[in-house]
Scaffold this active site. Structure first.
Site, short mmCIF file in Angstrom:
data_model
loop_
_atom_site.label_atom_id
_atom_site.label_comp_id
_atom_site.label_asym_id
_atom_site.label_seq_id
_atom_site.Cartn_x
_atom_site.Cartn_y
_atom_site.Cartn_z
N MET A 155 40.70 2.85 39.59
CA MET A 155 41.09 2.80 41.00
C MET A 155 39.87 3.01 41.90
O MET A 155 40.00 3.35 43.07
CB MET A 155 42.16 3.85 41.31
CG MET A 155 43.44 3.63 40.48
SD MET A 155 44.91 4.33 41.23
CE MET A 155 44.49 6.06 41.29
N ALA A 212 36.20 4.62 43.43
CA ALA A 212 35.61 5.96 43.69
C ALA A 212 35.02 6.48 42.38
O ALA A 212 35.34 7.55 41.89
CB ALA A 212 36.64 6.93 44.27
N HIS A 259 32.88 7.75 39.18
CA HIS A 259 31.99 8.87 38.85
C HIS A 259 31.41 8.64 37.46
O HIS A 259 31.68 7.59 36.83
CB HIS A 259 32.76 10.20 38.93
CG HIS A 259 34.04 10.23 38.16
ND1 HIS A 259 34.09 10.11 36.79
CD2 HIS A 259 35.34 10.35 38.57
CE1 HIS A 259 35.34 10.18 36.38
NE2 HIS A 259 36.12 10.31 37.44
N HIS A 276 33.73 7.39 34.61
CA HIS A 276 34.04 5.95 34.63
C HIS A 276 32.87 5.14 34.06
O HIS A 276 33.06 4.17 33.33
CB HIS A 276 34.29 5.48 36.06
CG HIS A 276 35.48 6.11 36.73
ND1 HIS A 276 35.38 6.83 37.89
CD2 HIS A 276 36.79 6.13 36.40
CE1 HIS A 276 36.58 7.25 38.26
NE2 HIS A 276 37.46 6.85 37.36
N VAL A 286 34.96 13.23 30.24
CA VAL A 286 33.61 13.61 30.68
C VAL A 286 33.77 14.73 31.70
O VAL A 286 34.58 14.64 32.63
CB VAL A 286 32.88 12.40 31.29
CG1 VAL A 286 31.49 12.79 31.78
CG2 VAL A 286 32.79 11.27 30.26
N SER A 314 36.80 13.81 38.20
CA SER A 314 37.94 13.10 38.77
C SER A 314 37.60 12.68 40.19
O SER A 314 36.93 13.44 40.92
CB SER A 314 39.17 14.02 38.80
OG SER A 314 40.16 13.47 39.64
P1 AMP Z 1 41.02 6.54 37.64
O1 AMP Z 1 40.13 7.75 37.78
O2 AMP Z 1 42.46 6.84 37.85
O3 AMP Z 1 40.51 5.38 38.41
O4 AMP Z 1 40.94 6.19 36.10
C1 AMP Z 1 40.31 5.07 35.55
C2 AMP Z 1 40.00 5.35 34.12
O5 AMP Z 1 38.97 6.32 34.06
C3 AMP Z 1 41.18 5.94 33.32
O6 AMP Z 1 41.18 5.38 32.02
C4 AMP Z 1 40.85 7.40 33.29
O7 AMP Z 1 41.41 8.09 32.20
C5 AMP Z 1 39.34 7.34 33.18
N1 AMP Z 1 38.74 8.61 33.60
C6 AMP Z 1 38.90 9.26 34.76
N2 AMP Z 1 38.21 10.42 34.77
C7 AMP Z 1 37.60 10.50 33.56
C8 AMP Z 1 36.74 11.46 32.93
N3 AMP Z 1 36.40 12.59 33.55
N4 AMP Z 1 36.31 11.21 31.68
C9 AMP Z 1 36.67 10.08 31.03
N5 AMP Z 1 37.47 9.13 31.57
C10 AMP Z 1 37.93 9.34 32.82
#
Ligand code: AMP
Length: 284
Positions: A34, A36, A38, A41, A180, A189
């Protein structure tokens, strides 16, 4: 730094791009996000590139997985920043449809996941996994990748997506990456940006609590005492706990006492207006 990453905004455009790679016998990975972005990702994209010749990152803040009172409008958006980060890890294309390209007028079909989608998140966000499953199914058919890469950070989501791919015989492999974390243990996040400095200082308590529960559960049983103590620790630190539990890692149902199934500790808790989720494997 590599060149600018092409941003594709139409279904026809992403299909044409993937078709041209296929014509050259190149493999394709999809990383749904989605935005934003970090460092977590970016590790997903690195894994995608390690597994396939081409990596597509989708950026779509999916209205179907937010309830009206949730943070859809204020969810952080930073396309220029995301594109610069994605160029640095070799992303080949960004698939970023607008809302009407994804959900045109008259759109009326929704995937209704049960099984692993029941309980935990669904007790608090009943609309959530229907929205996630629907958009992931659409992303998978739009891009038609060989693999899709997900983070364990959203563990129930990962389990629901695996279940959907299995149940609907979708022709791709789901690959996952461990969460991570920041150096103090807080799971990275996009929503961490909502935290005040004081909340950011408190937030790693979540990781400490689930680490303790995972250690207790590793000794056998459901670690009921450690869960009760963990809830107390979180509440004393200022959290409001939605759930904190140990579940079967594959089905997310309560563990059967004495069974040797893999287990997972999962938590969701509010710190002020920010809802944080995290989870850990029980290493036995
Ligand atoms: P989102 O943060 O909702 O955009 O998630 C996109 C993808 O990134 C999803 O598969 C999440 O599980 C993954 N994701 C988000 N935060 C982390 C993190 N800290 N470590 C690993 N994968 C992540």
């Amino acid at each position: 730094m590599s060149g600018a990453v092409p941003v594709i905004r139409s279904v026809q455009g992403i299909r044409a791009q993937v078709k041209s790679w296929r014509a050259a016998a190149e493999t394709v990975a999809l990383v749904p996000t989605m935005g934003a972005l970090h460092a977590g990702h970016l590790d997903l994209v690195r894994l995608a590139k390690a597994r396939c010749r081409r990596a597509v990152v989708s950026i779509f803040v999916n209205p179907a997985q937010f309830a009206p009172h949730e943070d859809f409008d204020r969810y952080p958006r930073d396309e220029a920043g995301d594109l610069a980060k994605l160029a640095s890890v070799g992303c080949d294309a960004v698939w970023s449809p607008d809302r009407t390209e994804m959900y045109p007028d008259g759109f009326a079909t929704r995937i209704a996941p049960a099984g692993a989608a029941e309980g935990l998140e669904s007790d608090f966000r009943p609309h959530f996994f229907g929205g996630v499953a629907t958009v992931c199914c659409k992303l998978f058919t739009q891009v038609a990748p060989d693999i899709a890469v997900f983070g364990e950070k959203d563990y129930q989501q990962l389990t629901v997506v695996r279940q959907m791919v299995r149940d609907l015989n979708l022709p791709l492999e789901i690959v996952s990456l461990p969460t991570v974390r920041e150096s103090d243990g807080l799971a990275m996040s996009s929503r961490n940006a909502y935290l005040s400095p004081e909340q950011r200082r408190i937030a790693p308590t979540i990781h400490r609590v689930i680490t303790r529960i995972a250690e207790a559960a590793a000794g056998g049983g459901a670690a009921a005492a450690a869960i009760t103590e963990g809830k107390g620790t979180l509440e004393a630190a200022g959290f409001k706990v939605d759930y904190l539990d140990v579940r079967d890692a594959d089905t997310l149902t309560p563990p059967i006492p004495g069974s040797q199934h893999r287990l997972r500790v999962l938590v969701a808790a509010w710190l002020g207006k920010t809802r944080l989720i995290d989870n850990l494997p029980v290493e036995r």
